[in-house]
Design an enzyme around this catalytic site. Structure first.
Site, PDB file in Angstrom:
ATOM      1  N   LYS A  70      63.170 -17.004  11.492  1.00 43.31           N
ATOM      2  CA  LYS A  70      63.784 -17.941  12.434  1.00 43.31           C
ATOM      3  C   LYS A  70      63.438 -19.382  12.022  1.00 43.31           C
ATOM      4  CE  LYS A  70      64.172 -14.327  15.402  1.00 43.31           C
ATOM      5  NZ  LYS A  70      64.932 -13.162  15.201  1.00 43.31           N
ATOM      6  N   ASP A 105      53.511 -12.887  20.530  1.00 40.64           N
ATOM      7  CA  ASP A 105      54.585 -12.782  19.548  1.00 40.64           C
ATOM      8  C   ASP A 105      55.381 -14.079  19.638  1.00 40.64           C
ATOM      9  OD1 ASP A 105      56.889 -12.331  18.112  1.00 40.64           O
ATOM     10  OD2 ASP A 105      57.464 -10.497  19.166  1.00 40.64           O
ATOM     11  N   TRP A 159      61.894  -7.036  22.972  1.00 40.90           N
ATOM     12  CA  TRP A 159      60.771  -7.040  22.020  1.00 40.90           C
ATOM     13  C   TRP A 159      59.445  -6.875  22.749  1.00 40.90           C
ATOM     14  CZ3 TRP A 159      63.208  -5.845  18.040  1.00 40.90           C
ATOM     15  CH2 TRP A 159      64.461  -6.394  17.752  1.00 40.90           C
TER      16      TRP A 159
END
Length: 356
Positions: free
Chosen positions: A190, A166, A99
């Site tokens: 999440k 992030d 990511w």
């Protein structure tokens, strides 16, 4: 048989969140209508949005001068929105996984990017250290938790520039000094809500400085001015996020959640480290994620990996197969996962080891 949910995302939600969302699907705010069919412009949903923002700020102790936005597109869209809005001359990025590398790729479309360090040389199984962030960059970007590889940065980095992070998979698992950041963003699937909404914490006075044309929908200022209501927001996930935040407050807040998460991770990592069969993929204890515990079979037992996945699944352990880039196993220990599930997984590991 009880199921234990170790999926990496979309992932386990608290029973409180599930129950309250289910009630609203049938009858939201005593309107006689479902949350699925009401207007986002209704006063009842505006109240949901206002309370969600307020609780978000309260639990993370977000200072004045910041906005909390709820957008679409996932964290992946933020990989482009961040540099589009914030990159003026040059930005620094830390490469710690898939990511992070995708965020770097998008940033390079908008300006110069300095990758200050990378752990790609060892398949991202450690967090780089001793790197230097140039003082002339517009911001330093990092990914706090790497779900695929099981590494995590659990302290706000000490750098001489503004930061952007992030925090998709570890938001609300530790206190964060938000004042050090211009933007913190993440997909909600999440620790916050079902998939479909993205949170963005943005410092208001950091916006509007990039000298480029920004499409209306991709401009943070658009969403700040309209309170995340410029277009129809993802209503159901935002409602679910509110329930999760209420649950977190009932538990006692972020510090309580951090203690719970640390305790769960300690139980599982201790079981792995003391095992004759399993081994953690991240050797340095300081680099290990408490959200996503990644482990594999030791070389002499490598051919038993599929057998263990099948065995564990039969015992109710759901979603423990590791990502294809790492293999092996991954147990995601998000806030909603109870200690009971961690201990159940440890028991299954010990039972399988005893058989082989």
């Amino acid at each position: 048989m009880k199921k234990h949910n170790f999926y990496a995302g979309p992932s386990i939600m608290s029973q409180f969140t599930i129950d309250e969302t289910a009630k609203a699907v049938n009858n939201f705010a005593d309107m006689g209508l479902s949350i699925l069919e009401i207007s986002h412009r209704s006063k009842q949903f505006q109240a949901v949005m206002d309370e969600t923002v307020a609780l978000f700020k309260e639990l993370l102790e977000i200072p004045e001068g910041y906005s909390v936005l709820f957008l679409g597109g996932g964290a992946s869209l933020q990989f482009a929105m961040v540099p589009m809005n914030m990159l003026i001359h040059k930005a620094a990025y830390l490469d710690t996984g898939v990511w992070a590398s995708k965020a770097i790729k998008e940033a390079k479309l908008f300006g110069e990017v300095d990758v200050v360090a990378s752990s790609k040389d060892r398949n991202y199984n450690y967090i780089p250290r001793d790197y230097k962030v140039p003082e002339d960059v517009d911001y330093f970007h990092y990914t706090s938790n790497n779900t695929i590889y099981g590494t995590e940065i659990r302290k706000d980095p000490e750098v001489g520039v503004r930061m952007i992070a992030d925090m998709s998979s570890d938001i609300f698992s530790r206190p964060v000094d938000v004042s050090k950041y211009d933007i913190i963003y993440g997909g909600a699937q999440k620790n916050l809500a079902p998939a479909g909404v993205t949170f963005v914490i943005v410092k208001d006075d950091a916006l509007g400085k990039a000298d480029r044309v920004i499409p209306t929908m991709l401009n943070y200022e658009t969403h700040v001015k309209k309170g995340s209501m410029f277009n129809t927001p993802p209503v159901l996930p935002i409602f679910s996020a509110l329930q999760t935040l209420k649950y977190y407050k009932q538990l006692g807040g972020v510090k309580v959640l951090e203690k719970m998460d640390m305790d769960k991770a300690e139980v599982l990592y201790n079981a792995i480290d003391s095992s004759k069969m399993f081994v953690a993929t991240v050797p340095n204890h300081e680099d290990r994620s408490i959200m996503n515990v990644c482990f594999v079979m030791k070389p002499e037992y490598k051919d038993l990996e599929k057998d263990f996945i099948d065995f564990a699944t039969e015992k109710g352990m759901m979603g423990i197969k590791g990502h294809r880039d790492v293999g092996g196993f991954r147990a995601s220990l998000y806030n909603a996962l109870p200690m009971e599930s961690v201990k159940a997984l440890v028991d299954v590991m010990k039972e399988f080891e005893a058989k082989h």
